[in-house]
Design an enzyme around this catalytic site. Sequence first.
Site, PDB file in Angstrom:
ATOM      1  N   ARG A  66       0.853  -1.186   0.000  1.00  0.00           N
ATOM      2  CA  ARG A  66       0.000   0.000   0.000  1.00  0.00           C
ATOM      3  C   ARG A  66       0.892   1.239   0.000  1.00  0.00           C
ATOM      4  NH1 ARG A  66      -3.327  -3.146  -1.330  1.00  0.00           N
ATOM      5  NH2 ARG A  66      -5.320  -3.631  -0.352  1.00  0.00           N
ATOM      6  N   HIS A  87      -1.151  -0.776  -9.677  1.00  0.00           N
ATOM      7  CA  HIS A  87      -1.731  -1.674  -8.652  1.00  0.00           C
ATOM      8  C   HIS A  87      -2.108  -3.033  -9.270  1.00  0.00           C
ATOM      9  CE1 HIS A  87      -3.922  -1.724  -4.558  1.00  0.00           C
ATOM     10  NE2 HIS A  87      -3.731  -2.959  -4.962  1.00  0.00           N
TER      11      HIS A  87
HETATM   12  P1  NDP Z   1      -0.926 -11.230   5.700  1.00  0.00           P
HETATM   13  O1  NDP Z   1      -1.886 -10.689   6.685  1.00  0.00           O
HETATM   14  O2  NDP Z   1      -0.946 -12.687   5.404  1.00  0.00           O
HETATM   15  O3  NDP Z   1       0.566 -10.881   6.168  1.00  0.00           O
HETATM   16  C1  NDP Z   1       0.901  -9.674   6.761  1.00  0.00           C
HETATM   17  C2  NDP Z   1       2.346  -9.778   7.270  1.00  0.00           C
HETATM   18  O4  NDP Z   1       2.727  -8.493   7.767  1.00  0.00           O
HETATM   19  C3  NDP Z   1       2.495 -10.762   8.428  1.00  0.00           C
HETATM   20  O5  NDP Z   1       3.730 -11.429   8.356  1.00  0.00           O
HETATM   21  C4  NDP Z   1       2.482  -9.848   9.649  1.00  0.00           C
HETATM   22  O6  NDP Z   1       3.187 -10.332  10.770  1.00  0.00           O
HETATM   23  C5  NDP Z   1       3.215  -8.644   9.097  1.00  0.00           C
HETATM   24  N1  NDP Z   1       2.901  -7.445   9.888  1.00  0.00           N
HETATM   25  C6  NDP Z   1       1.707  -6.847  10.098  1.00  0.00           C
HETATM   26  N2  NDP Z   1       1.841  -5.793  10.912  1.00  0.00           N
HETATM   27  C7  NDP Z   1       3.149  -5.726  11.227  1.00  0.00           C
HETATM   28  C8  NDP Z   1       3.914  -4.875  12.049  1.00  0.00           C
HETATM   29  N3  NDP Z   1       3.352  -3.860  12.718  1.00  0.00           N
HETATM   30  N4  NDP Z   1       5.236  -5.095  12.167  1.00  0.00           N
HETATM   31  C9  NDP Z   1       5.810  -6.135  11.517  1.00  0.00           C
HETATM   32  N5  NDP Z   1       5.145  -6.996  10.720  1.00  0.00           N
HETATM   33  C10 NDP Z   1       3.830  -6.792  10.579  1.00  0.00           C
HETATM   34  O7  NDP Z   1      -1.098 -10.386   4.375  1.00  0.00           O
HETATM   35  P2  NDP Z   1      -0.837 -10.818   2.859  1.00  0.00           P
HETATM   36  O8  NDP Z   1       0.528 -11.386   2.770  1.00  0.00           O
HETATM   37  O9  NDP Z   1      -1.963 -11.637   2.347  1.00  0.00           O
HETATM   38  O10 NDP Z   1      -0.922  -9.397   2.123  1.00  0.00           O
HETATM   39  C11 NDP Z   1      -0.060  -8.331   2.464  1.00  0.00           C
HETATM   40  C12 NDP Z   1      -0.566  -7.045   1.867  1.00  0.00           C
HETATM   41  O11 NDP Z   1      -0.345  -7.030   0.459  1.00  0.00           O
HETATM   42  C13 NDP Z   1      -2.075  -6.806   1.966  1.00  0.00           C
HETATM   43  O12 NDP Z   1      -2.423  -6.297   3.241  1.00  0.00           O
HETATM   44  C14 NDP Z   1      -2.336  -5.799   0.862  1.00  0.00           C
HETATM   45  O13 NDP Z   1      -2.226  -4.492   1.366  1.00  0.00           O
HETATM   46  C15 NDP Z   1      -1.196  -6.034  -0.117  1.00  0.00           C
HETATM   47  N6  NDP Z   1      -1.663  -6.507  -1.427  1.00  0.00           N
HETATM   48  C16 NDP Z   1      -1.331  -5.784  -2.540  1.00  0.00           C
HETATM   49  C17 NDP Z   1      -1.698  -6.220  -3.781  1.00  0.00           C
HETATM   50  C18 NDP Z   1      -1.248  -5.518  -5.018  1.00  0.00           C
HETATM   51  O14 NDP Z   1      -1.629  -5.905  -6.126  1.00  0.00           O
HETATM   52  N7  NDP Z   1      -0.412  -4.516  -4.934  1.00  0.00           N
HETATM   53  C19 NDP Z   1      -2.489  -7.445  -3.954  1.00  0.00           C
HETATM   54  C20 NDP Z   1      -2.757  -8.144  -2.721  1.00  0.00           C
HETATM   55  C21 NDP Z   1      -2.363  -7.671  -1.504  1.00  0.00           C
HETATM   56  P3  NDP Z   1       2.753 -11.698  11.518  1.00  0.00           P
HETATM   57  O15 NDP Z   1       3.215 -12.802  10.594  1.00  0.00           O
HETATM   58  O16 NDP Z   1       3.484 -11.663  12.767  1.00  0.00           O
HETATM   59  O17 NDP Z   1       1.266 -11.633  11.669  1.00  0.00           O
HETATM   60  C1  OXD Z   2      -5.689  -6.679  -2.414  1.00  0.00           C
HETATM   61  C2  OXD Z   2      -5.279  -5.800  -3.526  1.00  0.00           C
HETATM   62  O1  OXD Z   2      -5.548  -6.287  -1.258  1.00  0.00           O
HETATM   63  O2  OXD Z   2      -5.587  -6.113  -4.693  1.00  0.00           O
HETATM   64  O3  OXD Z   2      -6.168  -7.795  -2.697  1.00  0.00           O
HETATM   65  O4  OXD Z   2      -4.624  -4.785  -3.296  1.00  0.00           O
END
Ligand code: NDP
Ligand code: OXD
Length: 316
Positions: free
Chosen positions: A231, A279
């Site tokens: 993001r 995106h």
């Molecule tokens: P998950 O919820 O599976 O993973 C999030 C990760 O971030 C976890 O490892 C979590 O830690 C870590 N995390 C969260 N908060 C913190 C923090 N404060 N400090 C350190 N680590 C933190 O999410 P996804 O992998 O499924 O997706 C990640 C992001 O990708 C989505 O939220 C979305 O915004 C973005 N996205 C973008 C897309 C695009 O096309 N550009 C498409 C899809 C998603 P822990 O393992 O300890 O919980």
């Molecule tokens: C998602 C994205 O969060 O597309 O799935 O950004």
Amino acid sequence: MDILLSSTEDEARWLEELRKAMPAARIHRGSAPVPCRYALLWQPPPDLLSGPNAGELRGIFSLGAGVDSLLPALPPGALPPFPSGSSSVPIIRVEDAGMGNQMAEYALYAVLDSFRRFRFYESEQRQERWRPQPALARGDYPVGVLGLGVLGTTVARTIAGLGFPVLGWSRSGREIPGVRCCSGAAGLEEVLAESRVLVILLPLTAETRGLIDRRALEQLPAGSVVVNLARGPLIVETHLREALDSGHIAHAYLDVFDEEPLPPGHPWWNDPRVTVTPHVAAQTLIGPAARQIAEKIERLEAGLPVSGIVDTATGY
Ligand code: NDP
Ligand code: OXD
């Protein structure tokens, strides 16, 4: 069973795939004449779940992986109590459904592009110059991955599988074979200090907004590369611009922005130090995602647990 569908993107395709995955369900678009059991949402209008639509809800599904735009539209007080009375209606997000591999492809492109200096050679070609640069060893080119969730783990594993040292950072600390996993403030410093390429795959939450600021960028090795696939507001845009201007950051691959679509005239559009994509790092594959949602609904109906439930306290 009545299901509410509201999506600002590809709603007709979602409807088609959801009907295939749940032929017996009655799926209503945007609003429903009857209370619905499940709501399937992407950027819903703020008042969608107030009133009769919300009466019988057993689950709210995000049609994407991120829930940063969904959660503010669902203030906890506005959610009806979960029928068991013990907790609120679960909010469930899409997990992977083909997005992990897309993220790995994008991150790998950025790693190889910078590691093999392809942009440098492209510019050399335009100037008819023949100047081979010294080769680097993969072992000397560490890649940091911030966020080791569903998507970050696939990225980290893929890059580590090719022999690049990979450092990962998450909130709770994970264990991924071949990846040096870190957590906490000291862990973040450790990752930043070594990463020649920094891939950002964190959710946008109160804790992560603006995490990659001037101080964080300064901790990266000189000449490193930033890849934001999560993001826009995770990075302080003005600080990234300063770091590019000073040459400390050599290049930024940006798929996400503070404002989307990136507005006309924004400086990133014509900045050769920035690669802009709209995106698309990982696009939700609607067929697999609809089938995943249908399976989870079936489990919820059978009283079975499902994965991907969002913790509204942490915001992801
Ligand atoms: P998950 O919820 O599976 O993973 C999030 C990760 O971030 C976890 O490892 C979590 O830690 C870590 N995390 C969260 N908060 C913190 C923090 N404060 N400090 C350190 N680590 C933190 O999410 P996804 O992998 O499924 O997706 C990640 C992001 O990708 C989505 O939220 C979305 O915004 C973005 N996205 C973008 C897309 C695009 O096309 N550009 C498409 C899809 C998603 P822990 O393992 O300890 O919980
Ligand atoms: C998602 C994205 O969060 O597309 O799935 O950004």
